[in-house]
Scaffold this motif. Structure first.
Motif, PDB file in Angstrom:
ATOM      1  N   ALA A  95       0.897  -0.924   0.038  1.00  0.00           N
ATOM      2  CA  ALA A  95       0.035  -0.163  -0.044  1.00  0.00           C
ATOM      3  C   ALA A  95       0.848   1.188   0.142  1.00  0.00           C
ATOM      4  O   ALA A  95       0.462   2.195  -0.715  1.00  0.00           O
ATOM      5  N   GLN A  96       2.043   1.266   0.694  1.00  0.00           N
ATOM      6  CA  GLN A  96       2.902   2.367   0.693  1.00  0.00           C
ATOM      7  C   GLN A  96       3.787   2.350  -0.506  1.00  0.00           C
ATOM      8  O   GLN A  96       4.203   3.404  -1.101  1.00  0.00           O
ATOM      9  N   GLY A  99       2.608   3.878  -3.905  1.00  0.00           N
ATOM     10  CA  GLY A  99       2.372   5.341  -3.936  1.00  0.00           C
ATOM     11  C   GLY A  99       3.857   6.183  -3.839  1.00  0.00           C
ATOM     12  O   GLY A  99       4.173   7.093  -4.589  1.00  0.00           O
ATOM     13  N   GLU A 107      -0.814   4.830  -6.720  1.00  0.00           N
ATOM     14  CA  GLU A 107      -1.797   4.563  -5.860  1.00  0.00           C
ATOM     15  C   GLU A 107      -3.082   4.089  -6.419  1.00  0.00           C
ATOM     16  O   GLU A 107      -3.671   3.181  -6.065  1.00  0.00           O
ATOM     17  N   TYR A 110      -2.780   0.251  -7.429  1.00  0.00           N
ATOM     18  CA  TYR A 110      -2.787  -0.458  -6.217  1.00  0.00           C
ATOM     19  C   TYR A 110      -4.596  -0.394  -5.790  1.00  0.00           C
ATOM     20  O   TYR A 110      -4.979  -1.391  -5.404  1.00  0.00           O
ATOM     21  N   THR A 111      -5.108   0.500  -5.728  1.00  0.00           N
ATOM     22  CA  THR A 111      -6.226   0.536  -5.412  1.00  0.00           C
ATOM     23  C   THR A 111      -7.307   0.001  -6.359  1.00  0.00           C
ATOM     24  O   THR A 111      -8.187  -0.707  -5.650  1.00  0.00           O
TER      25      THR A 111
END
Length: 559
Positions: A95-96, A99, A107, A110-111
């Motif tokens: 998640a980090q 981004g 981001e 990933y989303t």
């Protein structure tokens, strides 16, 4: 649906284009016959009433199948924009990571779940839809085609023969002699002969017609293998870091297996070995020869509950090296990475800020620190905050990037008779700052203990037989449909003085023409015509005549 009765008396299912007995077209057609499915009635073109019919018709459509393939290809393309989760560093938070590495685009990537594309539910749903389409489309076509080819009659209606691409009719002096001569010629070409009422049909390579459907079987098996990877226990490909002396549960095994690292070693090539001297000189430093993890595999004893101090029994020991994994019960454990001299424990001394008097020492395990450490009967050190990988965030507040102690820092709290209440101090690598004014206590660094860490990949793939079988069957179908052609030649009597000759193949028409001409060579039968070629030549002659006429009119006008 009402059946359609042919003039020969045979009742054909609704939707049939060619009579199943005589081959006469049941609909008025001026062009050549469409022989792709022998004119049989397909379910998708016959029924459209119930919900089952509509679902069947939707998935049997070739256009629907192509659109599903297109969506899968587009999704796969987007999945290659950034690395999949399996290819990013194993000790970071996805998640980090996306981004920080790729900004807003990362981001979004990933989303939307593209980081784990091939295991996402919607990608598996697309594969399931494609598999359903392949199965239904194949059944919709192969069953009636098989029935039509298996039960095909020898004697055919004249309109069936005359609307084949290869067709001709000839007068002969002797029907019987000509018939036998053509029959022998076809046998020499390895055709299978079927006879009825003095007529024959010669057929070769019928199995080639099933090539596309064999392809579909292979694809269905391959896609099934791909979809099975989402089921627990079918596919595992995960990383695990193990420190020397630690025992950890293997990921993907539901805590059934545990692995202990008795020690990690890295060997380099001998600098004194003349064989490697030149390479070592070019590299400017040592070159690694072998990575090795001395591993012991344990299995949880049956009857123990996960999460409880369960009993484990040793099942295998093996020195894991690159390309030499530990294998057991369909699992393979590979050596993939390592980290030498990772911070493991730090030793501190509690002392007086003013006099430097040492009151005692304590040791902090950087992976499992205690809440507090008793120095003596009167003094105690408490860990107020711990930052394994210390840095200041955007708000200039102390934070940590991960749980790995690459840059450990602490805020210690002290209790003792020399202070009223509690005082605090920030301690990190090359950092030591009092948080409380007029500090009484100080913490000094006294020593450090490091440990080697090995990175292993745990793999299990029970879907591989499906993938291999699917790929092999697909190639068989591809060869079957590409290198052979289904050919048929009809020889049918025309009254008492001649024959009709017709031929059909699904491709390579020139080869079929050569077979026909070789069979009728030496007989009174004339070479049949290719009606498509004849039609094209007729168009060219008509166009040429029109051009000459236009030229003549122009010459008259000029004079």
């Amino acid at each position: 649906m009402e059946k359609v009765t042919c003039e020969c008396g045979h009742q054909n299912p609704y939707g049939t284009e060619l009579c199943e007995r005589c081959g006469k077209p049941l609909k008025e057609q001026q062009q050549l016959l469409n022989m792709r499915y022998e004119g049989v009635a397909r379910r998708s073109q016959t029924y459209n009433r119930s919900v089952v019919d509509k679902v069947w018709n939707f998935f049997s459509s070739v256009k629907v199948g192509i659109w599903i393939i297109f969506l899968i290809l587009v999704a796969s393309i987007f999945g290659t924009i950034f690395p999949q989760e399996m290819f990013i560093p194993p000790n970071v938070d996805p998640a980090q990571y996306y981004g920080e590495e790729y900004g807003i685009a990362g981001e979004i990537f990933y989303t939307l779940g593209f980081h784990n594309l091939y295991g996402s539910w919607w990608y598996i749903a697309l594969l399931a839809a494609l598999t359903t389409s392949l199965i239904i489309a194949s059944i919709d076509r192969v069953v009636p085609l098989y029935r039509a080819l298996k039960n095909q009659r020898v004697t055919r209606h004249k309109s069936f023969l005359s609307r084949q691409r290869i067709f001709g009719e000839s007068d002969v002096a002797s029907q019987d002699a000509t018939y036998e001569a053509v029959k022998e010629g076809l046998k020499k070409k390895k055709y299978n002969i079927s006879e009825e009422n003095g007529n024959l049909v010669a057929e070769k390579n019928r199995f080639a017609r099933w090539g596309p459907y064999v392809n579909h079987v292979g694809l269905v098996l391959f896609l099934t293998g791909a979809m099975l990877r989402i089921f627990p226990g079918m596919y595992v490909d995960e990383n695990v870091w193990v420190r020397d002396g630690d025992t950890v549960p293997l990921p993907g095994t539901d805590s059934q297996y545990y692995l202990e690292s008795e020690g990690f070693t890295m060997e380099t090539y001998d600098e004194d070995d003349e064989m490697y001297a030149e390479a070592l000189e070019r590299s400017g430093g040592p070159i690694t020869e072998t990575y090795r993890t001395e591993a012991v595999l344990y299995e949880r004893v049956d009857g123990n509950v996960v999460g409880v101090d369960s009993e484990q029994q040793k099942v295998k020991s093996h020195d894991i090296e690159v390309n030499d994994p530990l294998t057991y019960d369909s699992y393979s454990i590979y050596q993939v990475d390592y980290k030498l001299n990772e911070l493991y424990e730090m030793d501190f001394e509690l002392e007086s800020e003013e006099t430097g008097e040492v009151y005692g020492d304590f040791t902090v395990n950087l992976f499992d620190p205690e809440d507090s450490y008793e120095i003596d009967d009167e003094r105690e050190v408490t860990i107020h905050s711990y930052f394994p990988d210390f840095y200041f965030d955007d708000d200039n507040e102390p934070s940590t990037r991960s749980s790995i102690p690459d840059n450990p820092a602490f805020i210690f709290a002290f209790d003792g008779p020399e202070v009223e209440g509690t005082e605090h101090r920030f301690v990190g690598i090359q950092q030591n700052h009092p948080v409380t004014e007029d500090p009484v206590y100080n913490v000094s660094f006294a020593g450090i203990d490091t440990n080697h860490v090995t990175a292993l990949t745990v793999r299990k793939d029970l879907t591989l037989p499906f993938l291999m079988a699917g790929g092999a069957i697909f190639m068989i179908g591809l060869i079957q449909g590409s290198y052979w052609t289904h050919r048929r030649i009809w020889l049918q009597k025309r009254g008492d003085d001649g024959f009709y000759v017709a031929g059909h193949t699904n491709k390579n028409w020139e080869s079929l023409k050569r077979d026909v001409n070789a069979a009728i060579d030496g007989t009174d039968i004339e070479s049949p015509e290719d009606q498509i070629v004849k039609k094209e030549e007729s168009k060219k002659q008509s166009a040429s005549a029109d051009d000459r006429a236009d030229t003549g009119e122009a010459d008259k006008g000029g004079r």
